[in-house]
Enzyme design. Structure first.
Site, PDB file in Angstrom:
ATOM      1  N   PHE A  21       7.868  -3.562  -1.943  1.00 46.59           N
ATOM      2  CA  PHE A  21       7.991  -2.988  -0.608  1.00 46.59           C
ATOM      3  C   PHE A  21       8.360  -4.059   0.411  1.00 46.59           C
ATOM      4  O   PHE A  21       7.780  -5.154   0.420  1.00 46.59           O
ATOM      5  CB  PHE A  21       6.673  -2.354  -0.149  1.00 46.59           C
ATOM      6  CG  PHE A  21       6.448  -0.949  -0.610  1.00 46.59           C
ATOM      7  CD1 PHE A  21       6.757   0.127   0.217  1.00 46.59           C
ATOM      8  CD2 PHE A  21       5.924  -0.699  -1.864  1.00 46.59           C
ATOM      9  CE1 PHE A  21       6.538   1.429  -0.202  1.00 46.59           C
ATOM     10  CE2 PHE A  21       5.695   0.599  -2.295  1.00 46.59           C
ATOM     11  CZ  PHE A  21       6.009   1.669  -1.456  1.00 46.59           C
ATOM     12  N   ASP A  22       9.287  -3.713   1.295  1.00 44.82           N
ATOM     13  CA  ASP A  22       9.502  -4.464   2.522  1.00 44.82           C
ATOM     14  C   ASP A  22       8.329  -4.145   3.447  1.00 44.82           C
ATOM     15  O   ASP A  22       7.570  -3.206   3.200  1.00 44.82           O
ATOM     16  CB  ASP A  22      10.835  -4.021   3.143  1.00 44.82           C
ATOM     17  CG  ASP A  22      11.114  -4.666   4.480  1.00 44.82           C
ATOM     18  OD1 ASP A  22      10.935  -5.889   4.611  1.00 44.82           O
ATOM     19  OD2 ASP A  22      11.478  -3.924   5.413  1.00 44.82           O
ATOM     20  N   LEU A  23       8.183  -4.898   4.545  1.00 45.93           N
ATOM     21  CA  LEU A  23       7.067  -4.665   5.463  1.00 45.93           C
ATOM     22  C   LEU A  23       7.524  -4.055   6.785  1.00 45.93           C
ATOM     23  O   LEU A  23       7.230  -2.899   7.087  1.00 45.93           O
ATOM     24  CB  LEU A  23       6.324  -5.980   5.720  1.00 45.93           C
ATOM     25  CG  LEU A  23       5.098  -5.895   6.631  1.00 45.93           C
ATOM     26  CD1 LEU A  23       4.035  -4.980   6.052  1.00 45.93           C
ATOM     27  CD2 LEU A  23       4.538  -7.300   6.882  1.00 45.93           C
TER      28      LEU A  23
END
Length: 228
Positions: A21-23
């Site tokens: 996941f990106d943030l």
């Protein structure tokens, strides 16, 4: 994303061995806090503050690179600006809310035994603070971000490092997938042979979706693509 994009679908039987996941723009809605700190930075440096559109373009890629390429700073100027930004943003980093429904997706992945890693260009120390504050840290097998010295900063390098750490833990990384909101996520993951699902609630534009494997407009769609 700024306007609707066609939603692609995946084969329902596909099983992911790990999810990255990106943030910013994917898990947390941080744009307003980031752009506020960027505006502060430009003011402190005695420079004109760019438009909101330009400021938002800084959200996602490594900031040091953007300060060089977008703002036109040389190396010394870029580092000075980065330090001013970080000092201000450190006081605001925990204000960014989690996008509705995302925590539920992370919880479901964790409950299903799917390894999850964070792969963000935000400094890793800040990323950990954000996840701790939001109560999301227990859902992550690994938390990977940029190094404070920016030696590890590009999305491709961060994704590579996240995969390496997962592999060291004995996680199967033969069929991983990335979840992000910018074309930058797709390119960085693709450099490591990882397909990307882009989320429409983030900060990208329709043009950035061209290389994504799928685009989703809701966390329900995302959950279905990740868990079937």
């Amino acid at each position: 994303m700024t306007s609707p994009m066609p939603t692609q679908t995946l084969a329902p039987q596909r099983t992911w061995s790990a999810v990255l996941f990106d943030l910013d723009g994917t898990i947390v809605d941080s744009a307003s806090d980031i752009t506020a700190s960027l505006a502060h930075m430009f003011k402190e440096l005695g420079l004109d503050v760019p438009s909101d559109e330009v400021l938002r373009s800084y959200v996602g890629p490594p900031l040091l690179d953007s300060l060089r390429l977008t703002a036109g700073f040389d190396d010394a100027e870029a580092w000075e600006a980065l330090n001013v930004y970080r000092d201000h943003y450190a006081d605001h980093v925990l204000r960014s809310p989690v996008f509705p429904g995302v925590a539920g997706v992370l919880e479901r992945l964790h409950a299903a035994g799917v390894p999850v890693a964070l792969a963000t260009s935000k400094p890793e120390s800040m990323a950990r603070e954000v996840l701790d504050h939001a109560g999301l840290t227990p859902y992550f097998t690994e938390i990977t971000g940029a190094s404070d010295d920016e030696e590890l900063s590009t999305k491709a390098d961060v994704v590579r490092e996240a995969l390496r750490r997962l592999r060291e833990r004995g996680v199967d990384v033969s069929n991983p997938v990335m979840v992000g909101d910018r074309g930058y996520d797709t390119l960085g993951a693709g450099a490591n042979g990882v397909p990307t699902i882009l989320v429409e609630w983030g900060y990208g534009s329709p043009a950035e979706a061209s290389d994504a494997m799928a685009v989703v407009h809701s966390t329900d769609q995302l959950r279905n693509l990740l868990l079937g």
